[in-house]
Design a protein around this motif. Structure first.
Motif, PDB file in Angstrom:
ATOM      1  N   VAL B 194       0.846  -1.197   0.000  1.00  0.00           N
ATOM      2  CA  VAL B 194       0.000   0.000   0.000  1.00  0.00           C
ATOM      3  C   VAL B 194       0.882   1.248   0.000  1.00  0.00           C
ATOM      4  CG1 VAL B 194      -1.906   1.147   1.160  1.00  0.00           C
ATOM      5  CG2 VAL B 194      -1.697  -1.334   1.299  1.00  0.00           C
ATOM      6  N   GLN B 195       1.983   1.173   0.719  1.00  0.00           N
ATOM      7  CA  GLN B 195       2.932   2.284   0.737  1.00  0.00           C
ATOM      8  C   GLN B 195       3.399   2.617  -0.678  1.00  0.00           C
ATOM      9  OE1 GLN B 195       6.990   1.499   2.378  1.00  0.00           O
ATOM     10  NE2 GLN B 195       6.734   3.462   3.340  1.00  0.00           N
ATOM     11  N   LYS B 196       3.714   1.574  -1.413  1.00  0.00           N
ATOM     12  CA  LYS B 196       4.179   1.794  -2.785  1.00  0.00           C
ATOM     13  C   LYS B 196       3.087   2.480  -3.606  1.00  0.00           C
ATOM     14  CE  LYS B 196       5.947  -0.584  -6.884  1.00  0.00           C
ATOM     15  NZ  LYS B 196       4.971  -0.056  -7.843  1.00  0.00           N
ATOM     16  N   GLU B 197       1.842   2.026  -3.443  1.00  0.00           N
ATOM     17  CA  GLU B 197       0.751   2.626  -4.206  1.00  0.00           C
ATOM     18  C   GLU B 197       0.563   4.094  -3.871  1.00  0.00           C
ATOM     19  OE1 GLU B 197      -1.893  -1.421  -4.349  1.00  0.00           O
ATOM     20  OE2 GLU B 197      -2.824   0.410  -3.622  1.00  0.00           O
ATOM     21  N   VAL B 198       0.620   4.409  -2.571  1.00  0.00           N
ATOM     22  CA  VAL B 198       0.397   5.799  -2.173  1.00  0.00           C
ATOM     23  C   VAL B 198       1.558   6.672  -2.656  1.00  0.00           C
ATOM     24  CG1 VAL B 198       0.135   7.348  -0.187  1.00  0.00           C
ATOM     25  CG2 VAL B 198      -1.091   5.182  -0.236  1.00  0.00           C
ATOM     26  N   LEU B 199       2.785   6.143  -2.565  1.00  0.00           N
ATOM     27  CA  LEU B 199       3.938   6.907  -3.060  1.00  0.00           C
ATOM     28  C   LEU B 199       3.846   7.106  -4.571  1.00  0.00           C
ATOM     29  CD1 LEU B 199       6.770   5.272  -0.930  1.00  0.00           C
ATOM     30  CD2 LEU B 199       5.992   7.645  -0.761  1.00  0.00           C
ATOM     31  N   ASP B 200       3.438   6.054  -5.268  1.00  0.00           N
ATOM     32  CA  ASP B 200       3.247   6.160  -6.720  1.00  0.00           C
ATOM     33  C   ASP B 200       2.207   7.240  -7.036  1.00  0.00           C
ATOM     34  OD1 ASP B 200       5.091   4.218  -7.225  1.00  0.00           O
ATOM     35  OD2 ASP B 200       3.685   2.676  -7.866  1.00  0.00           O
ATOM     36  N   LEU B 201       1.133   7.233  -6.243  1.00  0.00           N
ATOM     37  CA  LEU B 201       0.067   8.210  -6.459  1.00  0.00           C
ATOM     38  C   LEU B 201       0.602   9.630  -6.263  1.00  0.00           C
ATOM     39  CD1 LEU B 201      -2.962   8.925  -6.846  1.00  0.00           C
ATOM     40  CD2 LEU B 201      -3.215   8.693  -4.377  1.00  0.00           C
ATOM     41  N   LEU B 202       1.331   9.841  -5.182  1.00  0.00           N
ATOM     42  CA  LEU B 202       1.889  11.170  -4.916  1.00  0.00           C
ATOM     43  C   LEU B 202       2.772  11.625  -6.074  1.00  0.00           C
ATOM     44  CD1 LEU B 202       2.824  10.824  -1.131  1.00  0.00           C
ATOM     45  CD2 LEU B 202       1.161  12.422  -2.089  1.00  0.00           C
ATOM     46  N   GLN B 203       3.595  10.702  -6.537  1.00  0.00           N
ATOM     47  CA  GLN B 203       4.522  11.035  -7.614  1.00  0.00           C
ATOM     48  C   GLN B 203       3.774  11.363  -8.909  1.00  0.00           C
ATOM     49  OE1 GLN B 203       7.380   7.850  -7.826  1.00  0.00           O
ATOM     50  NE2 GLN B 203       8.647   9.002  -9.257  1.00  0.00           N
ATOM     51  N   THR B 204       2.729  10.581  -9.193  1.00  0.00           N
ATOM     52  CA  THR B 204       1.932  10.817 -10.401  1.00  0.00           C
ATOM     53  C   THR B 204       1.256  12.183 -10.332  1.00  0.00           C
ATOM     54  OG1 THR B 204       1.503   8.460 -10.409  1.00  0.00           O
ATOM     55  CG2 THR B 204       0.162   9.797 -11.881  1.00  0.00           C
ATOM     56  N   ILE B 205       0.658  12.465  -9.181  1.00  0.00           N
ATOM     57  CA  ILE B 205      -0.044  13.737  -9.017  1.00  0.00           C
ATOM     58  C   ILE B 205       0.928  14.899  -9.183  1.00  0.00           C
ATOM     59  CG2 ILE B 205      -1.178  15.222  -7.306  1.00  0.00           C
ATOM     60  CD1 ILE B 205      -2.298  12.685  -6.034  1.00  0.00           C
ATOM     61  N   GLN B 206       2.100  14.734  -8.584  1.00  0.00           N
ATOM     62  CA  GLN B 206       3.091  15.811  -8.657  1.00  0.00           C
ATOM     63  C   GLN B 206       3.421  16.126 -10.110  1.00  0.00           C
ATOM     64  OE1 GLN B 206       7.081  14.931  -8.035  1.00  0.00           O
ATOM     65  NE2 GLN B 206       7.615  17.091  -8.254  1.00  0.00           N
ATOM     66  N   ALA B 207       3.628  15.069 -10.906  1.00  0.00           N
ATOM     67  CA  ALA B 207       3.972  15.279 -12.306  1.00  0.00           C
ATOM     68  C   ALA B 207       2.790  15.865 -13.073  1.00  0.00           C
ATOM     69  CB  ALA B 207       4.419  13.965 -12.934  1.00  0.00           C
ATOM     70  N   GLN B 208       1.597  15.281 -12.879  1.00  0.00           N
ATOM     71  CA  GLN B 208       0.432  15.729 -13.647  1.00  0.00           C
ATOM     72  C   GLN B 208       0.062  17.174 -13.355  1.00  0.00           C
ATOM     73  OE1 GLN B 208      -2.850  13.111 -13.017  1.00  0.00           O
ATOM     74  NE2 GLN B 208      -1.964  11.463 -14.254  1.00  0.00           N
ATOM     75  N   ARG B 209       0.133  17.547 -12.083  1.00  0.00           N
ATOM     76  CA  ARG B 209      -0.315  18.882 -11.700  1.00  0.00           C
ATOM     77  C   ARG B 209       0.830  19.880 -11.654  1.00  0.00           C
ATOM     78  NH1 ARG B 209      -5.715  18.940  -8.485  1.00  0.00           N
ATOM     79  NH2 ARG B 209      -6.671  17.265  -9.677  1.00  0.00           N
TER      80      ARG B 209
END
Ligand SMILES: Nc1ncnc2c1ncn2[C@@H]1O[C@H](COP(=O)(O)OP(=O)(O)OP(=O)(O)O)[C@@H](O)[C@H]1O
Ligand SMILES: Nc1ncnc2c1ncn2[C@@H]1O[C@H](COP(=O)(O)OP(=O)(O)O)[C@@H](O)[C@H]1O
Ligand code: SF4
Ligand code: SF4
Ligand SMILES: [Mg+2]
Ligand SMILES: [Mg+2]
Lengths: 339, 334
Positions: B194-209
């Motif tokens: 789950v940690q990996k998923e949340v970190l992936d999400l943060l990273q994706t959001i950072q790039a997209q936004r």
């Protein structure tokens, strides 16, 4: 060699078909489902799996530390020639000379008003050891974890740091001179530098005393360091069990691979590319048929929905419960240098 | 990883110092912190428990405990925060910065539907209408990966798992469309998967936004591969600061190196002895005169106990460290 059996012949603990169910609000939840493994003298078995996968419950079931009220256990736990699950509670208390358990949060298992030396002596008092012997054993146990009785005597638990408290908890287990200790997340709450001290300490003790350990942790790097063999749990079942190299270099079960890929490693050369995977945890109260991992498994096929995979030997010798086990090396494991 | 030419600092700290009184005298919680984070870049802040990671974030955000005295200059998007009135400052921070903490249970109100909790900041800081806030909240719930966002809007926190609650916190942090997202140990309590998923999400959001991000963690593995720069804190001091890959490839400060070698590695065989760091972190009420790591450093010499090492640069100009006797520079292999 099939690896559900311990590495040498001197098996001291054998768990056969252990199941534990808890009833909660009228519903029954199977926390541990038909788990079998054995541990040899001086051997460390690592137990990994996600939160709620049943690691602690297995540890507590072995030592009979589960609440009686809402718990139902089945299966057999044999320690040398004694079946623990059928012992009277008095006889079980005597077995705690040989089997001990330490927990993630040592402070909560200490009486805050007691002196350190009394905490370490707790098991010896239960055993009815005379005061003189207690003192020498406490001194030896404290010294094994790097404390000097004279300097720490009279101090209370809150005067110690988290790592020191964990060492005191280890001393308390060691004082009764056990042959096996179940360590439940013993380093999870510790800082890296303190974690290294406690891990080294456990390794020294294991070596010097030929102590067997069941080492529960969700940190796969820590488990790799301490374990001879590793069992991977998923929703109460062992999905894979084998030697460290089998599990880490050629993991056969897709779940083991999922776990390994998620480990946050320090690798200067790797830039992580996020994947959009979302874990949907299946319900524990209404188990689906077939393989419990199938809703998350990239290899799932029709048979996975129909038949629960049995635990069978994988090509590399470990035991695995999967219809389509992997046989290729884990991606990146060979080339991934940490630093 | 290359800096885009148009980037400018979203956040910078200059000579920032934090002090607080205690029964044993004033505590020097943070000393002379200097760093600057550009737009669209990610910064990792690492250090062991008590190193000052959370205090640094709280002092920047203006949510430090009462009694903390902060000196130095903090600039958010070019504005000097100390020059602003408290209300203006809170408003600026509220609009520009989103933050996610370690424990979602203590940040989420158990009696309020999660949708309403996500909207709150949007209504306060951006003056969104009810309907507008609601549709944004639902959009964000779906964006962070919650199934059936419209239903989720009406649920209460206890109806979600730890990882889902952390996603909800991320959604709440995004409602004002911040330029900077801060995650303080946001994945520490989660399972590795789950940690990996949340970190992936943060990273994706950072790039997209196109946001900037600060990832705070005691786990060096969490920031490795996910940040552009890292800042290593020890006893309230920045001991090393530079491009993440440089610092991990070639740590120069003795503490950074000790920390890295104390971690069990996935490529070591079983029963490998780990390196330990003897002794304890400095007492903040009574700091040593020289290098804060000197009492525990195997390479310490007389000078280390007397003179506080200044930050200096290696061959790589943006890789800086405060050590009198740093580790050798490793040549770059092409
Ligand atoms: N006394 C109890 N009564 C009811 N349910 C329980 C009890 N103890 C544990 N459970 C449930 O049994 C399951 C397995 O719990 P267990 O504590 O063994 O997990 P674990 O693998 O040790 O997880 P963690 O990594 O979070 O410690 C969980 O779903 C938990 O909620
Ligand atoms: N409310 C407080 N009052 C006094 N000291 C505090 C308070 N919160 C934190 N500290 C101290 O400040 C230092 C840094 O704490 P913190 O930033 O929380 O560390 P980290 O997040 O790196 O673990 C520690 O010595 C801690 O004990
Ligand atoms: S049995 Fe099927 S679903 Fe289960 S882990 Fe193996 S391949 Fe995946
Ligand atoms: S300045 Fe001296 S004591 Fe400090 S880290 Fe460097 S060598 Fe060690
Ligand atoms: Mg547990
Ligand atoms: Mg913190």
């Amino acid at each position: 060699m099939s690896s559900d059996i311990a590495l040498n012949d001197e098996i001291i603990l054998e768990v056969r078909n252990l199941s534990v169910s808890f009833s909660r609000g009228g519903k029954e939840m199977k926390a541990v489902d038909d788990v079998s493994f054995s541990v040899a003298a001086g051997e460390t078995l690592g137990l990994v799996g996600e939160s709620g996968s049943g690691k602690t419950t297995i540890g507590r079931a072995i030592l009979r530390l589960l609440p009686d009220a809402n718990t139902k256990s089945e299966g057999a736990v044999r320690y040398k020639k004694t079946y623990l699950n059928t012992l009277s509670s008095t006889d079980m208390r005597h077995m705690r000379d040989r089997l001990q358990m330490i927990f993630q949060d040592p402070l909560s298992s200490f009486n805050p008003r007691r002196n350190v030396e009394d905490i370490v002596a707790e098991g010896l008092v239960i055993q009815g050891k005379p005061a003189s012997e207690r003192k020498s054993r406490v001194e030896a146990a404290l010294s094994a974890v790097g404390f000097d009785l004279a300097t720490v005597a009279g101090r209370k638990p809150h005067q110690f740091s988290g790592g020191q408290c964990q060492r005191i908890a280890i001393a308390r287990s060691l004082a009764v001179e056990p042959e096996l200790i179940v360590c439940d997340e013993p380093v999870a709450s510790l800082d890296v530098s303190v974690q290294a001290q406690v891990i080294n300490l456990l390794q020294d003790i294991r070596e010097n005393r030929n102590l067997a350990l069941i080492f529960i942790s969700h940190d796969l790097a820590v488990v790799k360091n301490v374990s001879d063999r590793v069992a991977v749990l998923y929703m109460g079942r062992i999905v894979e069990i084998g030697t460290g190299p089998q599990i880490y270099e050629r993991p056969a079960h897709p779940y083991t691979r999922t776990l390994l890929e998620a480990v946050p490693v320090v690798d200067a050369t790797r830039k992580i590319e996020p994947d959009g995977k979302r874990t949907v945890m299946p319900s524990r109260n209404r188990p689906q048929g077939g393989c419990a991992f199938r809703s998350r498994c990239p290899r799932a096929t029709q048979i996975c929905a129909e038949t629960v995979p049995a635990v069978t030997p994988a090509p590399r010798g470990q035991m695995v419960a999967c219809h389509h086990p992997h046989d290729e090396p884990a991606p990146g494991m060979a080339v991934r240098t940490q630093r | 990883m290359d800096a885009t030419p148009a980037s400018h600092p979203i956040l910078s700290c200059k000579a920032m110092t934090c002090e607080m009184d205690s029964v044993s005298g004033p505590l020097q919680i943070l000393q002379d912190i200097n760093f600057s984070l550009d737009t669209r870049r990610a910064l990792g802040i690492v250090g062991e428990s008590g190193a000052g990671k959370s205090m640094l974030i709280k002092a920047i955000m203006g949510i430090a405990p009462r009694g903390l005295r902060t000196k130095g200059r903090i600039e958010l998007d070019g504005q000097d925060l100390s020059a602003l009135k408290p209300k203006q400052r809170a408003k600026l921070i509220g609009r520009k910065v989103g933050i996610v903490f370690q424990n979602p249970m203590s940040s989420l109100n158990p009696f309020v539907q999660i949708g309403r909790q996500i909207e709150e900041a949007g209504c306060i800081h951006l003056g969104m209408s009810k309907a507008e806030a609601r549709s944004r909240a639902i959009e964000l719930l779906s964006f962070v990966g919650l199934p059936d966002p419209e239903d989720c809007y009406n649920y209460y926190p206890h109806q979600f798992s730890g990882g889902m609650k952390q996603r909800i916190m991320i959604a709440a942090a995004l409602i004002c469309q911040p330029d900077l997202l801060i995650a303080d140990e946001a994945t520490t309590a989660l399972d590795v998967t789950v940690q990996k998923e949340v970190l992936d999400l943060l990273q994706t959001i950072q790039a997209q936004r196109q946001m900037s991000m600060i990832l705070v963690s005691h786990n060096l593995g969490v920031v490795a591969g996910r940040t552009d720069e890292i800042l290593v804190l020890y006893g309230g001091n920045v001991v090393e600061y530079g491009p993440t890959s440089e610092v991990f490839r070639n740590p120069r400060h003795r503490y950074t190196e000790a920390l890295l070698s104390a971690m069990p590695a996935m490529d070591q065989p079983a029963h490998t002895r780990l390196r330990t760091i003897p002794g304890q972190p400095p007492n903040l009420a009574n700091r040593p005169a020289g290098c804060p790591f000197a009492p525990r450093c195997p390479s310490a010499q007389a000078k280390c106990h007397e003179v506080m090492p200044a930050m200096s640069a290696g061959v790589h100009p943006s890789h800086r460290f405060a050590c009198h006797f740093p580790l050798a520079e490793i040549a770059h292999v092409q």
